[in-house]
Design a protein around this motif. Structure first.
Motif, PDB file in Angstrom:
ATOM      1  N   ALA A  32      13.023  -8.868   7.052  1.00  0.00           N
ATOM      2  CA  ALA A  32      11.481 -10.096   7.059  1.00  0.00           C
ATOM      3  C   ALA A  32      10.363  -9.507   7.049  1.00  0.00           C
ATOM      4  N   GLY A  33      10.399  -8.471   7.289  1.00  0.00           N
ATOM      5  CA  GLY A  33       8.820  -7.365   7.539  1.00  0.00           C
ATOM      6  C   GLY A  33       8.089  -7.602   5.946  1.00  0.00           C
ATOM      7  N   CYS A  34       6.868  -7.022   6.643  1.00  0.00           N
ATOM      8  CA  CYS A  34       6.377  -6.623   5.556  1.00  0.00           C
ATOM      9  C   CYS A  34       5.644  -5.584   5.380  1.00  0.00           C
ATOM     10  N   LEU A  35       6.499  -5.186   3.715  1.00  0.00           N
ATOM     11  CA  LEU A  35       5.355  -3.614   3.816  1.00  0.00           C
ATOM     12  C   LEU A  35       4.073  -3.789   3.191  1.00  0.00           C
ATOM     13  N   VAL A  36       3.137  -2.957   3.904  1.00  0.00           N
ATOM     14  CA  VAL A  36       1.721  -3.180   4.291  1.00  0.00           C
ATOM     15  C   VAL A  36       1.255  -1.384   2.875  1.00  0.00           C
ATOM     16  N   ALA A  37       1.307  -0.921   2.236  1.00  0.00           N
ATOM     17  CA  ALA A  37       0.389   0.159   1.816  1.00  0.00           C
ATOM     18  C   ALA A  37      -0.439   0.461   0.879  1.00  0.00           C
ATOM     19  N   SER A  38      -0.598   1.958   0.681  1.00  0.00           N
ATOM     20  CA  SER A  38      -2.131   1.566  -0.547  1.00  0.00           C
ATOM     21  C   SER A  38      -1.723   3.006  -1.863  1.00  0.00           C
ATOM     22  N   THR A  39      -2.817   3.060  -2.824  1.00  0.00           N
ATOM     23  CA  THR A  39      -2.516   3.496  -3.176  1.00  0.00           C
ATOM     24  C   THR A  39      -3.573   4.911  -3.199  1.00  0.00           C
ATOM     25  N   ALA A  44     -12.738   4.615   3.015  1.00  0.00           N
ATOM     26  CA  ALA A  44     -12.855   3.772   4.402  1.00  0.00           C
ATOM     27  C   ALA A  44     -12.620   2.582   5.191  1.00  0.00           C
ATOM     28  N   ARG A  45     -13.426   1.580   3.878  1.00  0.00           N
ATOM     29  CA  ARG A  45     -13.471   0.139   3.931  1.00  0.00           C
ATOM     30  C   ARG A  45     -12.160  -0.405   4.249  1.00  0.00           C
ATOM     31  N   HIS A  46     -11.756   0.201   2.985  1.00  0.00           N
ATOM     32  CA  HIS A  46     -10.195  -0.701   2.698  1.00  0.00           C
ATOM     33  C   HIS A  46      -9.714   0.074   3.310  1.00  0.00           C
ATOM     34  N   ARG A  47      -9.314   1.100   4.168  1.00  0.00           N
ATOM     35  CA  ARG A  47      -8.203   1.081   5.103  1.00  0.00           C
ATOM     36  C   ARG A  47      -8.769   1.164   6.116  1.00  0.00           C
ATOM     37  N   HIS A  48      -9.930   0.212   6.646  1.00  0.00           N
ATOM     38  CA  HIS A  48     -10.003  -0.817   7.638  1.00  0.00           C
ATOM     39  C   HIS A  48      -9.078  -1.993   7.297  1.00  0.00           C
ATOM     40  N   LEU A  49      -9.621  -2.109   6.081  1.00  0.00           N
ATOM     41  CA  LEU A  49      -9.098  -3.811   5.213  1.00  0.00           C
ATOM     42  C   LEU A  49      -6.882  -3.988   5.585  1.00  0.00           C
ATOM     43  N   MET A  50      -6.909  -2.955   5.408  1.00  0.00           N
ATOM     44  CA  MET A  50      -5.565  -2.402   5.389  1.00  0.00           C
ATOM     45  C   MET A  50      -4.683  -2.243   6.886  1.00  0.00           C
ATOM     46  N   ASP A  95     -10.427   1.783  -9.399  1.00  0.00           N
ATOM     47  CA  ASP A  95     -11.182   2.737  -9.881  1.00  0.00           C
ATOM     48  C   ASP A  95     -12.058   2.968  -8.124  1.00  0.00           C
ATOM     49  N   PRO A  96     -12.940   3.968  -7.494  1.00  0.00           N
ATOM     50  CA  PRO A  96     -13.746   3.679  -5.732  1.00  0.00           C
ATOM     51  C   PRO A  96     -14.482   2.446  -5.660  1.00  0.00           C
TER      52      PRO A  96
END
Length: 139
Positions: A32-39, A44-50, A95-96
């Motif tokens: 039942a887990g949710c995998l949270v990943a990024s491209t 840095a702001r996006h990493r903090h959101l993740m 895009d950045p």
């Protein structure tokens, strides 16, 4: 004596219910887990959101950066199977300046893609109510 026997029987039945309930919860939690990943290319702001999303989700599992060029978004299904997850959340920085959030059920579940417009992380929030609760009484 008869009342005591009934009471002990009820206690035993309740213990069995608790044990079976724990087994059912474990079965639900398995997969039942949710995998949270990024491209690649997130800021840095996006990493903090993740990180905040991973902390918010009860079964959130963080994952390192994903390369979507080779397998596309279908590669997330394979990652979910490897990590024993039923859903996935991908932060896609094409895009950045633009960030997209792709949410999908694995392997064949529904998927949705959202554009993330305003990002406010937990570190930026000023939670005055919590500070007021911790403040000593002025009385």
């Amino acid at each position: 004596i008869n009342a005591r026997a009934r009471l002990s029987t009820l206690v035993m039945v309740e213990k069995r219910k608790r044990k079976s309930g724990k087994a059912e919860q474990a079965a639900v939690a398995h997969g039942a887990g949710c995998l949270v990943a990024s491209t690649r290319g997130i800021r840095a702001r996006h990493r903090h959101l993740m990180r905040d999303l991973t902390r918010l989700l009860p079964h959130g599992l963080p994952h390192s950066k994903v390369d979507t060029d080779e397998a596309g978004l279908g590669g997330m299904a394979a990652l979910c199977e490897e990590n024993d997850c039923s859903t996935s959340l991908l932060l896609d920085a094409r895009d950045p300046r633009r960030l997209y959030m792709w949410v999908g059920g694995c392997p064949d579940g529904p998927t949705a893609m959202f554009r993330v417009m305003n990002i406010h992380t937990v570190a930026e929030l000023k939670l005055e109510a919590r500070r007021a609760l911790r403040a000593p009484n002025a009385g």
